[in-house]
Design an enzyme around this catalytic site. Structure first.
Site, short mmCIF file in Angstrom:
data_model
loop_
_atom_site.label_atom_id
_atom_site.label_comp_id
_atom_site.label_asym_id
_atom_site.label_seq_id
_atom_site.Cartn_x
_atom_site.Cartn_y
_atom_site.Cartn_z
N TYR A 198 18.72 -11.52 -17.91
CA TYR A 198 18.95 -10.08 -17.37
C TYR A 198 19.42 -10.42 -15.91
CZ TYR A 198 15.60 -7.12 -14.14
OH TYR A 198 14.83 -6.87 -13.81
N ARG B 178 -23.20 -15.01 22.98
CA ARG B 178 -23.48 -16.44 22.44
C ARG B 178 -22.64 -16.84 20.76
NH1 ARG B 178 -29.44 -15.67 19.87
NH2 ARG B 178 -29.14 -13.40 20.43
N PHE C 194 9.41 -13.23 -7.10
CA PHE C 194 9.11 -12.75 -6.05
C PHE C 194 8.54 -11.21 -5.49
CE2 PHE C 194 11.60 -10.03 -10.79
CZ PHE C 194 9.79 -10.04 -10.25
N GLU D 269 7.20 -2.87 -14.22
CA GLU D 269 6.61 -3.55 -13.56
C GLU D 269 4.94 -3.08 -13.60
OE1 GLU D 269 9.97 -2.56 -10.31
OE2 GLU D 269 11.26 -3.69 -11.54
N HIS E 246 18.55 1.45 -4.43
CA HIS E 246 17.52 1.50 -4.34
C HIS E 246 16.78 1.35 -2.64
CE1 HIS E 246 17.18 -0.30 -8.07
NE2 HIS E 246 16.16 -1.06 -7.47
N TYR F 253 -24.94 -11.23 21.98
CA TYR F 253 -24.00 -11.82 20.23
C TYR F 253 -22.65 -12.16 20.64
CZ TYR F 253 -27.89 -12.03 17.02
OH TYR F 253 -28.81 -12.13 16.20
N ASN G 138 15.73 -8.19 -4.68
CA ASN G 138 14.60 -9.70 -4.81
C ASN G 138 13.69 -10.19 -3.97
OD1 ASN G 138 14.67 -10.10 -8.71
ND2 ASN G 138 14.02 -8.25 -7.34
#
Length: 495
Positions: free
Chosen positions: A54, A281, A327, A411, A84, A278, A196
């Site tokens: 792959y 405190r 990844f 995916e 990409h 608060y 990746n």
């Protein structure tokens, strides 16, 4: 100073030291040997075309079953990087891009990615020469790695894209020509190894954790000044209470306040009120929870930056190439969302202390000016802090809750950790501003307690601050003073 990248565990403290000292980086011999060994193993594997691997001899994502001819494998990796690079939105700040370069080189150096030695070396050259790729904040799903941002980080390797160099954004090809660098011809697996990985998420997380740790300490120091200016009580910070509920951060916060306020005339004087709101405190409980969370997220991110996070993973000694999911950003997406919530709370309680200081209680004038009415005084800085705190609440929605399938369902679950990362950075920046506004108010309030003094440390901070930001008698243009307060927090170190 030269830092040699190796398999020795890298801490965030060491990473901060490298950046603060402007150190150069280089591959150790151990790393060189590992990278070369893995590449040779992969080249030998490529000689058997009958066993598709792959992303190496196949397409990507849902195209995993499309075998690529040997003479097109280099083109496949080039096409991967180019196609990409689809980032959008604002650009990533340079210091985070430089972290990305370091972390990508670190991850590839372990010898499980199959890249050429020259590819890793060029990333190192870019780091050392401050040649920083232009990367965009939007585009990653935080699952198949930070694909789009890492594509922009990688474009200059092949002579494309833009870089920030010596204060100017320029085409990388121009800078390459000046430096005599040749574009790299990517070999099998290299584009995938570059794209990746979790370096976009991790770099944002590293930046945010380091700044969060610093702001956490500042929150204690500023909170102590506010407590004294408010005429607050020290008892909630004493150790007896925290021994009954021994969270580490809570104990440390109590100890810190007792130490910071040691020697204060204000904290030790008799009090008319029996307890504080608060926001004063419960400082040990709230600031302490933030400290605990920072330590937890730091441990997770340190694991991440010491990992190989691309795919597939190559194991030369075991003669295995495994396509898996290192990844995927989930292990750091959820902690980053948690840190966002924690830091948001640090701003939230800070804004409430600011509000108490301007409320006209315990002998302090309304809005911290001697003549309220004709003067609005410190009314509106609190508005600004409240607005920022409200914005943080929206940003705190956990991005890691979401998942949108991609790549034709291959995916089918993603982390959205990149969104966790970018909004975490926005929140941390916002916290810095809110704390700066509290400091602005606390210093003003402290002057109304004169001639009594706070502790030596608080008075030292106050005196230094007054060299930058003056006491406000009458209404004035306050934005520059808030900016100076932010700058003061960034530059000074009493921690």
């Amino acid at each position: 100073m030269i830092h040699y990248i190796s398999k020795e565990r890298l801490s965030l403290e060491k990473l901060k030291e490298i950046f603060d000292s402007h150190a150069k980086i280089a591959l150790s011999q151990e790393a060189v040997d590992a990278v070369v060994k893995c590449r040779k193993y992969l080249d030998a594997k490529m000689e058997d075309p009958q066993k598709p691997v792959y992303g190496i001899t196949t397409g990507f994502g849902s195209l995993y079953n499309v075998t690529i001819p040997a003479d097109e494998l280099s083109q496949l990796q080039y096409n991967l990087v180019v196609s990409h690079a689809c980032g959008a939105g604002p650009t990533v700040r340079p210091e985070i891009v430089k972290l990305m370069l370091f972390l990508k080189a670190q991850s590839l150096s372990y010898g499980h990615s199959g890249v050429q030695l020259q590819t890793v070396q060029r990333l190192i050259d870019m780091f050392n020469e401050d040649v920083l790729p232009v990367v965009y904040q939007q585009g990653s799903l935080g699952a198949s790695g930070d694909l789009a941002p890492l594509a922009h980080l990688s474009l200059p390797l092949i002579g494309l894209g833009e870089v920030l160099y010596k204060g100017r954004v320029r085409p990388s090809a121009e800078v390459w020509a000046e430096k005599g660098w040749e574009p790299i011809t990517l070999q099998s697996k290299e584009g995938l190894a570059l794209l990746n990985g979790t370096q976009f998420m991790s770099a944002h997380a590293v930046w945010a954790i380091l700044k969060s740790g610093r702001l956490s300490k500042w929150a204690d120091l500023i909170g102590a000044m506010s407590l004294d200016a408010y005429d607050g009580r020290i008892e909630p910070f004493l150790p007896l209470t925290h021994q009954l509920r021994p969270h580490v951060g809570q104990i440390l916060t109590g100890e810190r306040f007792v130490s910071v306020l040691e020697g204060s005339e204000l904290i030790s004087r008799p009090k008319e009120h029996v307890q504080d709101p608060y926001s004063f405190r419960c400082i040990p409980q709230v600031h302490g929870a933030v400290k605990d969370n920072i330590l937890y997220v730091k441990s997770v991110i340190e694991n991440e930056i010491n990992s190989a996070t691309d795919n597939p993973n190559i194991f030369p000694d075991e003669d295995m190439i495994i396509s898996a999911g290192n990844f995927h950003g989930e292990p750091i997406a959820i902690p980053m969302d948690a840190l966002a919530i924690a830091m948001s709370e640090l701003a939230s309680i800070s804004e409430r202390r600011t509000y108490q200081l301007i409320h006209g209680l315990r002998g302090l004038p309304k809005y911290l000016v001697a003549s309220p009415g004709v003067n609005s005084g410190f009314m509106i800085p609190q508005y600004t802090a409240a607005s920022i705190v409200s914005q943080n609440k929206g940003l705190c929605w956990p991005a890691s809750c979401d998942s949108i399938p991609s790549s034709q369902g291959q995916e089918d679950h993603v982390s959205m950790g990149s969104n966790s990362a970018t909004k975490l950075v926005r929140i941390v920046d916002n916290v810095e501003t809110v704390l700066a506004i509290e400091l602005f108010n606390a210093a003003q309030a402290l002057e109304f307690r004169r001639p009594l003094k706070s502790s030596p440390l608080v008075e030292k901070v106050f005196a230094d601050y007054r060299l930058t930001v003056p006491f406000i008698d009458n209404d004035t243009y306050m934005h520059p003073l808030i900016e100076k307060s932010i700058e003061f927090i960034r530059e000074k170190n009493y921690l």
